[in-house]
Design a protein around this motif. Structure first.
Motif, PDB file in Angstrom:
ATOM      1  N   THR A 176       0.808  -1.275   0.030  1.00 34.30           N
ATOM      2  CA  THR A 176      -0.036   0.056  -0.062  1.00 34.30           C
ATOM      3  C   THR A 176       0.941   1.115   0.055  1.00 34.30           C
ATOM      4  O   THR A 176       0.304   2.474   0.050  1.00 34.30           O
ATOM      5  N   GLN A 177       2.253   1.132   0.073  1.00 35.05           N
ATOM      6  CA  GLN A 177       3.039   2.198   0.232  1.00 35.05           C
ATOM      7  C   GLN A 177       4.298   2.146  -0.733  1.00 35.05           C
ATOM      8  O   GLN A 177       5.015   0.925  -0.435  1.00 35.05           O
ATOM      9  N   CYS A 178       4.585   3.050  -1.571  1.00 33.99           N
ATOM     10  CA  CYS A 178       5.811   2.737  -2.343  1.00 33.99           C
ATOM     11  C   CYS A 178       7.082   3.375  -1.433  1.00 33.99           C
ATOM     12  O   CYS A 178       6.805   4.385  -0.921  1.00 33.99           O
ATOM     13  N   ARG A 179       8.254   2.948  -2.111  1.00 36.23           N
ATOM     14  CA  ARG A 179       9.391   3.637  -1.330  1.00 36.23           C
ATOM     15  C   ARG A 179      10.593   3.474  -2.286  1.00 36.23           C
ATOM     16  O   ARG A 179      10.667   2.318  -2.862  1.00 36.23           O
ATOM     17  N   TYR A 180      11.533   4.267  -2.616  1.00 36.51           N
ATOM     18  CA  TYR A 180      12.649   4.109  -3.320  1.00 36.51           C
ATOM     19  C   TYR A 180      13.689   4.430  -2.497  1.00 36.51           C
ATOM     20  O   TYR A 180      14.042   5.564  -1.807  1.00 36.51           O
ATOM     21  N   THR A 181      15.162   3.903  -3.208  1.00 38.36           N
ATOM     22  CA  THR A 181      16.327   4.086  -2.814  1.00 38.36           C
ATOM     23  C   THR A 181      17.078   4.407  -3.690  1.00 38.36           C
ATOM     24  O   THR A 181      17.197   3.595  -4.532  1.00 38.36           O
ATOM     25  N   ALA A 182      18.126   5.526  -3.983  1.00 34.66           N
ATOM     26  CA  ALA A 182      18.892   5.681  -4.761  1.00 34.66           C
ATOM     27  C   ALA A 182      20.383   6.109  -4.361  1.00 34.66           C
ATOM     28  O   ALA A 182      20.416   7.187  -3.735  1.00 34.66           O
ATOM     29  N   VAL A 183      21.359   5.248  -4.642  1.00 36.32           N
ATOM     30  CA  VAL A 183      22.711   5.463  -3.619  1.00 36.32           C
ATOM     31  C   VAL A 183      23.922   4.948  -4.974  1.00 36.32           C
ATOM     32  O   VAL A 183      23.540   4.214  -5.410  1.00 36.32           O
ATOM     33  N   HIS A 184      24.840   5.836  -4.708  1.00 39.41           N
ATOM     34  CA  HIS A 184      26.067   5.547  -5.639  1.00 39.41           C
ATOM     35  C   HIS A 184      26.896   4.998  -4.704  1.00 39.41           C
ATOM     36  O   HIS A 184      27.688   5.508  -3.851  1.00 39.41           O
ATOM     37  N   MET A 185      26.708   3.534  -4.801  1.00 38.56           N
ATOM     38  CA  MET A 185      27.853   2.711  -4.117  1.00 38.56           C
ATOM     39  C   MET A 185      27.511   1.287  -4.775  1.00 38.56           C
ATOM     40  O   MET A 185      26.474   0.893  -5.463  1.00 38.56           O
ATOM     41  N   PRO A 186      28.302   0.386  -4.577  1.00 41.91           N
ATOM     42  CA  PRO A 186      28.301  -0.974  -5.329  1.00 41.91           C
ATOM     43  C   PRO A 186      27.492  -1.503  -4.391  1.00 41.91           C
ATOM     44  O   PRO A 186      27.019  -1.439  -3.129  1.00 41.91           O
ATOM     45  N   TYR A 187      26.740  -2.838  -5.166  1.00 47.83           N
ATOM     46  CA  TYR A 187      25.546  -3.506  -4.531  1.00 47.83           C
ATOM     47  C   TYR A 187      26.045  -4.310  -3.387  1.00 47.83           C
ATOM     48  O   TYR A 187      25.213  -4.193  -2.586  1.00 47.83           O
ATOM     49  N   LEU A 188      26.982  -4.955  -3.379  1.00 48.18           N
ATOM     50  CA  LEU A 188      27.477  -5.493  -2.028  1.00 48.18           C
ATOM     51  C   LEU A 188      27.276  -4.554  -0.868  1.00 48.18           C
ATOM     52  O   LEU A 188      27.167  -4.925   0.305  1.00 48.18           O
ATOM     53  N   GLN A 189      28.271  -3.509  -1.093  1.00 43.48           N
ATOM     54  CA  GLN A 189      28.365  -2.456   0.090  1.00 43.48           C
ATOM     55  C   GLN A 189      26.788  -2.005   0.349  1.00 43.48           C
ATOM     56  O   GLN A 189      26.471  -1.661   1.732  1.00 43.48           O
ATOM     57  N   TYR A 190      26.092  -1.554  -0.746  1.00 40.68           N
ATOM     58  CA  TYR A 190      24.581  -1.323  -0.253  1.00 40.68           C
ATOM     59  C   TYR A 190      23.872  -2.261   0.670  1.00 40.68           C
ATOM     60  O   TYR A 190      23.085  -2.094   1.554  1.00 40.68           O
ATOM     61  N   ARG A 191      23.918  -3.507   0.309  1.00 38.48           N
ATOM     62  CA  ARG A 191      23.501  -4.566   1.010  1.00 38.48           C
ATOM     63  C   ARG A 191      23.940  -4.641   2.271  1.00 38.48           C
ATOM     64  O   ARG A 191      23.152  -4.818   3.462  1.00 38.48           O
ATOM     65  N   GLN A 192      25.023  -4.734   2.815  1.00 36.06           N
ATOM     66  CA  GLN A 192      25.825  -4.566   4.000  1.00 36.06           C
ATOM     67  C   GLN A 192      25.363  -3.323   4.804  1.00 36.06           C
ATOM     68  O   GLN A 192      25.119  -3.373   5.785  1.00 36.06           O
ATOM     69  N   GLU A 193      25.497  -2.065   4.083  1.00 35.14           N
ATOM     70  CA  GLU A 193      25.193  -1.026   4.780  1.00 35.14           C
ATOM     71  C   GLU A 193      23.334  -1.070   5.208  1.00 35.14           C
ATOM     72  O   GLU A 193      23.282  -0.573   6.300  1.00 35.14           O
TER      73      GLU A 193
END
Length: 516
Positions: free
Chosen positions: A205-222
């Protein structure tokens, strides 16, 4: 530069907001992957960026895209139906810059893609190409047009391991902008330096987005660390709230009891208790303000999970699941021989994977194996084709397709299962044609789970699941108690799920990895 400003996309049929006030900026050198669960609007976003008119049939969209005279190149997830009826030569000839290419340049490109040098001039229909060959042909025509920005919807689908490695290098070497969708975790880990994550939370019922400049594995970890910290702080805040409420309750009850017990003969004590009650009410208001500032529990779009098969699906170790021999494997139209002297023997609950070059005949072989196993009565086999439409009826709803008896109790049970797979009530009433590839794949997995199958025949089983759901799907298949015969180019799937890997060549099936 590619800039998106204030983009909102709403699904027309169920008025679900897919994106709201989305914005991002990509510059030369950015290799951005769009991730998210199935049906979250990844392809719709990519299509809108290329041409907003592409989604007007099913979505309403409003926003701004700034291209600065950049030329877009778009690779769709599926080859358009009209193109399937064209010969390979006709398909390439429609690109105006194709005729400007020298034979030497075309030969170079064909070799890079692992295709015959005469590929561009063949009269073979595009629709008869293997899945990987279709992807390669589309990529080739795209590159001939010399785009500045590449928009790639599942470029890794169906291509062989060698071409996957080429695709990784191609993306890394591209000096301009690449925006792509992929379910291949290894490809994403090796190439993406920016992540756009689309989510649907609170039961979609609610959308959300994230846009970040970083590699995928770093994004998953952070992201994981951030969620853990927020969850811990939220738990601490709730524990403090409980202590505050208990303290307030004790003080309030004490003062209230004293007020009820006081007699009119002691007015000074009554005034003192009245002041105390004012202080208690002030404490309540202060606690209420603190409660408003409590850390919220983190909301994450949970990956799907359900068990695939139970102990009844387990096969005896000595049970021969298949002892398959084929002197010659032909193309479906018998125009040419693909392989000879094929033999495959599977016993017990083995999990095997067949790999090979695009066009080697893997899908053709698996169809023949499926026909033999589906006709057997001593096992219960289920088949998941690469092209879901081979078995799905596009005009049916998921509930209609899965229902066998059609009685009310069965349909209610199916709706419960679909809910566990993150289908909304509206999506359960959509036709299968309206669903994303990942949502259709879930239908097959659910059908297999409900059927009690002990042998699964799977053509690219992980190809349409998001990298977030991928680990769950692999674990589910790994724990399946029965036998599994599959085709895949998913390197994580092969490493984590399969006991044996066979390579299909002109000379037959060759064992290249034995995990036993």
């Amino acid at each position: 530069m590619l800039q998106i400003k204030n983009l909102t996309i709403i699904h027309k049929k169920d008025t679900r907001v897919i994106l709201e006030n989305f914005g991002c900026v990509l510059n030369d050198g950015d290799k951005s992957v769009i991730i998210g669960e199935e049906g979250n609007g990844k392809s719709s976003l990519l299509q809108w960026i290329y041409n907003p008119e592409l989604i007007t049939d099913y979505c309403a969209a409003e926003g701004e895209r700034i291209l600065r005279d950049r030329r877009l190149g778009y690779l769709p997830q599926e080859l358009p139906e009209p193109d399937k009826e064209k010969s390979i030569y006709e398909y390439f000839k429609e690109e105006s810059m194709f005729l400007e290419q020298s034979p030497k340049e075309l030969n170079r490109m064909a070799r890079e893609f692992g295709l015959p040098v005469d590929f561009f001039y063949r009269e073979q229909l595009m629709g008869t190409l293997s899945g990987g060959e279709k992807v390669k042909a589309q990529m080739l025509r795209l590159l001939i047009a010399e785009p500045d920005i590449l928009l790639l919807d599942e470029p890794s689908n169906d291509i062989d391991l060698e071409t996957l490695e080429w695709l990784e290098k191609f993306i890394l070497d591209w000096k301009q902008i690449v925006l792509f969708i992929s379910h291949d975790e290894t490809l994403i880990e090796n190439t993406a330096n920016m992540v756009i994550h689309l989510e649907q939370v609170r039961r979609k019922t609610q959308c959300r987005y994230t846009a970040v400049h970083m590699p995928y594995l770093q994004y998953r970890q952070e992201r994981s660390a951030q969620f853990e910290n927020q969850e811990r702080k939220a738990a601490n805040d709730r524990r403090d709230k409980k202590l505050r409420e208990e303290k307030y309750r004790r003080v309030f009850q004490s003062v209230e009891h004293a007020q009820n017990s006081i007699t009119r003969q002691n007015p000074s004590k009554g005034r003192l208790l009245k002041k105390k009650m004012h202080a208690v009410k002030s404490m309540e208001r202060r606690f209420a303000r603190e409660d408003k500032n409590m850390t919220e529990m983190p909301e994450e779009e949970a990956a799907i999970f359900f068990k695939l098969g139970d102990e009844t699906a387990k096969l005896p170790a000595g049970k021969t699941v298949i002892d398959f021999s084929l002197a010659r494997l032909h193309t479906p139209d018998y125009a040419r021989v693909l392989a000879e002297n094929i033999h495959l023997r599977i016993r017990g609950s083995e999990k095997i994977c067949i790999v090979g070059a695009n066009g080697a005949g893997k899908t053709t072989l698996l169809r023949q194996i499926a026909r033999e196993l589906l006709a057997r009565t001593d096992i219960r086999a289920e088949y998941m084709p690469q092209n879901y439409e081979e078995l799905l009826e596009p005009s049916m709803t998921p509930v209609d397709y899965l229902a066998r008896s059609g009685d009310k109790e069965e349909r209610t049970r199916i709706r419960t299962y679909l809910g566990a797979l993150k289908y909304t009530a509206d999506e359960m009433s959509h036709t299968l044609a309206e669903l994303s590839g990942g949502q259709k794949a879930k239908i097959f997995l659910l059908k297999m789970s409900m059927s009690g199958a002990n042998v699964l025949i799977l053509d690219e089983p992980t190809r349409n699941f998001s990298p977030l759901s991928g680990p769950v799907i692999r674990q589910m298949l790994k724990e399946f108690p029965g036998a599994l015969i599959s085709i895949s180019h998913d390197r994580k799937y092969m490493a984590e799920v399969c006991d044996k890997i066979y390579r299909l060549t002109r000379d037959g099936l060759n064992l290249v990895q034995d995990g036993h």
